[in-house]
Scaffold this motif. Sequence first.
Motif, PDB file in Angstrom:
ATOM      1  N   THR A 122       0.820  -1.217   0.000  1.00 39.50           N
ATOM      2  CA  THR A 122       0.000   0.000   0.000  1.00 39.50           C
ATOM      3  C   THR A 122       0.850   1.262   0.000  1.00 39.50           C
ATOM      4  OG1 THR A 122      -0.139  -0.040   2.421  1.00 39.50           O
ATOM      5  CG2 THR A 122      -1.900  -1.132   1.190  1.00 39.50           C
ATOM      6  N   TRP A 201       5.610   5.703  -8.939  1.00 42.20           N
ATOM      7  CA  TRP A 201       4.534   6.668  -8.763  1.00 42.20           C
ATOM      8  C   TRP A 201       4.926   7.976  -9.458  1.00 42.20           C
ATOM      9  CZ3 TRP A 201       3.703  11.537  -7.029  1.00 42.20           C
ATOM     10  CH2 TRP A 201       2.381  11.892  -6.713  1.00 42.20           C
ATOM     11  N   PRO A 202       4.014   8.691 -10.157  1.00 42.30           N
ATOM     12  CA  PRO A 202       2.569   8.490 -10.236  1.00 42.30           C
ATOM     13  C   PRO A 202       2.115   7.617 -11.408  1.00 42.30           C
ATOM     14  CG  PRO A 202       3.118  10.576 -11.251  1.00 42.30           C
ATOM     15  CD  PRO A 202       4.422   9.993 -10.745  1.00 42.30           C
ATOM     16  N   TYR A 203       3.085   7.054 -12.156  1.00 46.03           N
ATOM     17  CA  TYR A 203       2.733   6.270 -13.336  1.00 46.03           C
ATOM     18  C   TYR A 203       2.046   4.970 -12.966  1.00 46.03           C
ATOM     19  CZ  TYR A 203       5.794   9.833 -15.105  1.00 46.03           C
ATOM     20  OH  TYR A 203       6.353  11.051 -15.379  1.00 46.03           O
ATOM     21  N   THR A 204       2.376   4.420 -11.782  1.00 42.23           N
ATOM     22  CA  THR A 204       1.657   3.241 -11.316  1.00 42.23           C
ATOM     23  C   THR A 204       0.171   3.551 -11.147  1.00 42.23           C
ATOM     24  OG1 THR A 204       2.354   3.884  -9.078  1.00 42.23           O
ATOM     25  CG2 THR A 204       3.616   2.144 -10.164  1.00 42.23           C
ATOM     26  N   THR A 205      -0.108   4.724 -10.591  1.00 38.14           N
ATOM     27  CA  THR A 205      -1.501   5.124 -10.376  1.00 38.14           C
ATOM     28  C   THR A 205      -2.219   5.322 -11.702  1.00 38.14           C
ATOM     29  OG1 THR A 205      -0.923   6.212  -8.291  1.00 38.14           O
ATOM     30  CG2 THR A 205      -3.003   6.854  -9.311  1.00 38.14           C
ATOM     31  N   GLN A 206      -1.525   5.879 -12.693  1.00 35.09           N
ATOM     32  CA  GLN A 206      -2.127   6.057 -14.014  1.00 35.09           C
ATOM     33  C   GLN A 206      -2.522   4.716 -14.617  1.00 35.09           C
ATOM     34  OE1 GLN A 206       0.238   8.495 -16.656  1.00 35.09           O
ATOM     35  NE2 GLN A 206       0.702   9.977 -15.047  1.00 35.09           N
ATOM     36  N   THR A 208      -3.075   1.752 -12.966  1.00 36.33           N
ATOM     37  CA  THR A 208      -4.159   1.094 -12.224  1.00 36.33           C
ATOM     38  C   THR A 208      -5.487   1.830 -12.391  1.00 36.33           C
ATOM     39  OG1 THR A 208      -3.492   2.260 -10.189  1.00 36.33           O
ATOM     40  CG2 THR A 208      -2.596   0.052 -10.544  1.00 36.33           C
ATOM     41  N   SER A 209      -5.440   3.137 -12.576  1.00 39.91           N
ATOM     42  CA  SER A 209      -6.677   3.901 -12.807  1.00 39.91           C
ATOM     43  C   SER A 209      -7.321   3.544 -14.140  1.00 39.91           C
ATOM     44  CB  SER A 209      -6.381   5.402 -12.760  1.00 39.91           C
ATOM     45  OG  SER A 209      -5.952   5.801 -11.476  1.00 39.91           O
ATOM     46  N   SER A 281       0.860  13.414  -1.322  1.00 38.30           N
ATOM     47  CA  SER A 281      -0.012  12.387  -1.893  1.00 38.30           C
ATOM     48  C   SER A 281       0.761  11.170  -2.400  1.00 38.30           C
ATOM     49  CB  SER A 281      -0.841  12.978  -3.047  1.00 38.30           C
ATOM     50  OG  SER A 281       0.007  13.446  -4.091  1.00 38.30           O
TER      51      SER A 281
END
Length: 329
Positions: A122, A201-206, A208-209, A281
């Motif tokens: 997480t 991050w933040p590409y991981t979030t992109q 998974t989104s 964030s």
Amino acid sequence: MKSAVAAVGVIAVSASLVAGCGSSSSKGASSSGGMTTVNVAYVPLGLFAPLYVAQKKGYFAANGIKVDLNKVTSGQDAIPLAASGKEDVVIGGFSAGLFSSINAGLDIKVVGSMNVADGSTTNAPSQIVVGKNSGITSVAQLKGKKIAVLAGPGGAGAFILGEILKSANLTIKDVTMVNLTSSDMPAAVASGSVDAAVASWPYTTQITSAGGTAIAVPPSGLASGGVVYGGSFAKNTKVATAFMHALQEASRDLQGDYRTNSALVADISAYTGQPVSSIKSAPYNVWEPTLAPLPQQLENMQNIWIAAGALSYSSPIESSKYVNTSFTG
């Protein structure tokens, strides 16, 4: 073996750079008014926050040190400068180029680690992520797949990938690495041009989104960067030890979720240019309090980069030849 040839080319360039630097006067650590100036090349990323906090809180000054900070694009860019005395300290990520430089005889010492993975699913700054329709749900299923890594076979991404693959009894030879920039990874994963990516991050979030999934994180304790001293500076034991003690004091300040400490976040923002809101964030980084170097991991790095063809030699260099643990003791 193109990458191995490239590594040799890097050394040729590094050697010529050192030779060129030798024609002008060396900066080196110098004393004035009771303070010793230490020249530090650093990559302006949050991973190296102990440097910024030590500077901002006056820990260097309290140890009689005036730090001259010099931004570089990558740690490897400054290794020849440290070897020649143009820089005293390099703080950045490690790559195959570091070990190629050591193998070529450049006078440098690895003296400390920086951020380490905590194994959290997480709070992972880096993850292996797959696309929505990849059908991949485990590390074992990566065998034979194309995986995007930043900086190719000789970069930190390849090392992280190699360590994660061990959990499924796979090696770097069981996959095909594709050299992509971090910003290109979300589109490549979404289109299926790669099956997975070692993304940050933040590409991981992109990813998974867009319906993708994170299937693995680096194992706990994994570090892919650290602190390097030029050989001449390392011989200045009093100042070199004081410099590390200042970093350690800052590392202790950063233990836990530092994102709740507005002053620490502001310090990181000031030296990286990253907005405060972005730092708060993002997943938070973790450091060992002592920032001790990790010889076994440095050997593991070499083994993975040797297997990937990014190093031209066949057996890891013994850590006693380039690691100095005395400054963090």
